[in-house]
Design a protein around this motif. Sequence first.
Motif, short mmCIF file in Angstrom:
data_model
loop_
_atom_site.label_atom_id
_atom_site.label_comp_id
_atom_site.label_asym_id
_atom_site.label_seq_id
_atom_site.Cartn_x
_atom_site.Cartn_y
_atom_site.Cartn_z
N VAL A 167 0.44 -1.20 0.04
CA VAL A 167 0.07 0.53 0.40
C VAL A 167 1.51 1.02 0.05
O VAL A 167 1.94 1.12 0.68
CB VAL A 167 -1.12 -0.23 1.28
CG1 VAL A 167 -1.50 0.97 1.47
CG2 VAL A 167 -2.22 -1.27 1.16
N SER A 207 -2.57 6.12 -1.54
CA SER A 207 -3.65 4.81 -1.60
C SER A 207 -4.73 5.48 -0.87
O SER A 207 -5.03 6.36 0.29
CB SER A 207 -3.73 3.51 -1.74
OG SER A 207 -1.77 2.98 -2.42
N LEU A 224 -7.73 3.54 0.75
CA LEU A 224 -8.32 2.12 0.90
C LEU A 224 -9.47 2.38 2.10
O LEU A 224 -10.27 2.75 2.34
CB LEU A 224 -6.96 1.14 1.77
CG LEU A 224 -5.91 1.29 2.54
CD1 LEU A 224 -5.17 0.42 2.85
CD2 LEU A 224 -5.87 0.00 0.80
N HIS A 257 -8.13 1.38 -4.04
CA HIS A 257 -7.81 0.26 -2.95
C HIS A 257 -8.89 -0.14 -2.08
O HIS A 257 -9.16 -0.38 -1.46
CB HIS A 257 -6.48 -0.21 -2.92
CG HIS A 257 -5.72 0.55 -3.68
ND1 HIS A 257 -5.19 1.41 -3.91
CD2 HIS A 257 -4.45 -0.85 -4.23
CE1 HIS A 257 -4.17 1.49 -5.00
NE2 HIS A 257 -3.55 -0.05 -5.41
N LEU A 264 -4.98 -7.97 -0.92
CA LEU A 264 -5.21 -6.60 -1.22
C LEU A 264 -5.65 -6.46 -2.78
O LEU A 264 -4.98 -6.95 -3.29
CB LEU A 264 -4.20 -5.35 -1.21
CG LEU A 264 -4.51 -4.30 -1.43
CD1 LEU A 264 -4.37 -2.87 -0.58
CD2 LEU A 264 -2.23 -3.85 -1.68
N TYR A 265 -6.45 -5.21 -2.84
CA TYR A 265 -7.01 -5.11 -4.22
C TYR A 265 -7.00 -4.37 -4.71
O TYR A 265 -7.03 -3.00 -4.61
CB TYR A 265 -8.73 -5.52 -4.54
CG TYR A 265 -8.82 -7.33 -4.29
CD1 TYR A 265 -8.91 -8.21 -5.15
CD2 TYR A 265 -9.66 -7.69 -2.41
CE1 TYR A 265 -9.12 -8.92 -5.49
CE2 TYR A 265 -10.03 -8.57 -3.02
CZ TYR A 265 -9.17 -9.92 -3.91
OH TYR A 265 -9.62 -11.02 -3.51
N ASP A 266 -7.02 -4.00 -6.31
CA ASP A 266 -7.11 -3.01 -7.19
C ASP A 266 -7.77 -2.23 -7.68
O ASP A 266 -8.84 -2.88 -7.88
CB ASP A 266 -5.66 -3.10 -8.12
CG ASP A 266 -5.44 -1.52 -8.60
OD1 ASP A 266 -6.48 -0.64 -8.06
OD2 ASP A 266 -4.96 -1.57 -10.05
#
Length: 194
Positions: free
Chosen positions: A75, A79, A81, A149, A188-190
């Motif tokens: 991260v 970012s 989140l 994210h 963790l996803y974009d």
Amino acid sequence: SFMRGMRAPARSGFLVGLALAVLAGFGMRRLIAGRSRAVSMAVLAAITLAIGVDLRPTIELQAVWPTPPAIYQSVKRTSVLAEFPMGLSPDTSFMTDTPHMYFSIWHGAQLINGYSGYGPPGYGEVLDAMKSSPGASTIALLRQRGATHVTVNCFFYDHCRRLLARIRRTRDLRLVAETVWQDRPVLLYDLRPK
């Protein structure tokens, strides 16, 4: 208004405490009025000791995790989140935003979810909408809120496999990092731009 300035009604308790302290001072003055200096000092010492015993800390401390899940190494500080689960864990009635805020000590990124005595307008609707995540409407709402994210911490879910299966079918989320933390997957996803 006065209550909005306090942000949380429970914080008005300090005013009650302050008023009680002033009244206690008047009571103490009346208690020692007309007594000798030695008796006054003894009464003052006894009451001070009683207050000290009554106010001794009885805080029950809870252990926290010494390190966050390893996905946060991926991260960036720029970012934003969206951490799942949001609010109360759907399976445990545990406030999950507090651990997410704790983990932010290590990564420093902004969060769209968090915990405080005050929620900004619309935050309740966001929490309600995120219970059905992921879907076209929730993805749109995450983008509208500025999320870049998404994290999913299965430690806070009992039925995480179903959620992960739904996420795998979502084209808007791309897996960036996956690890195991507390014997459960953390991902963790974009959030791909539209």
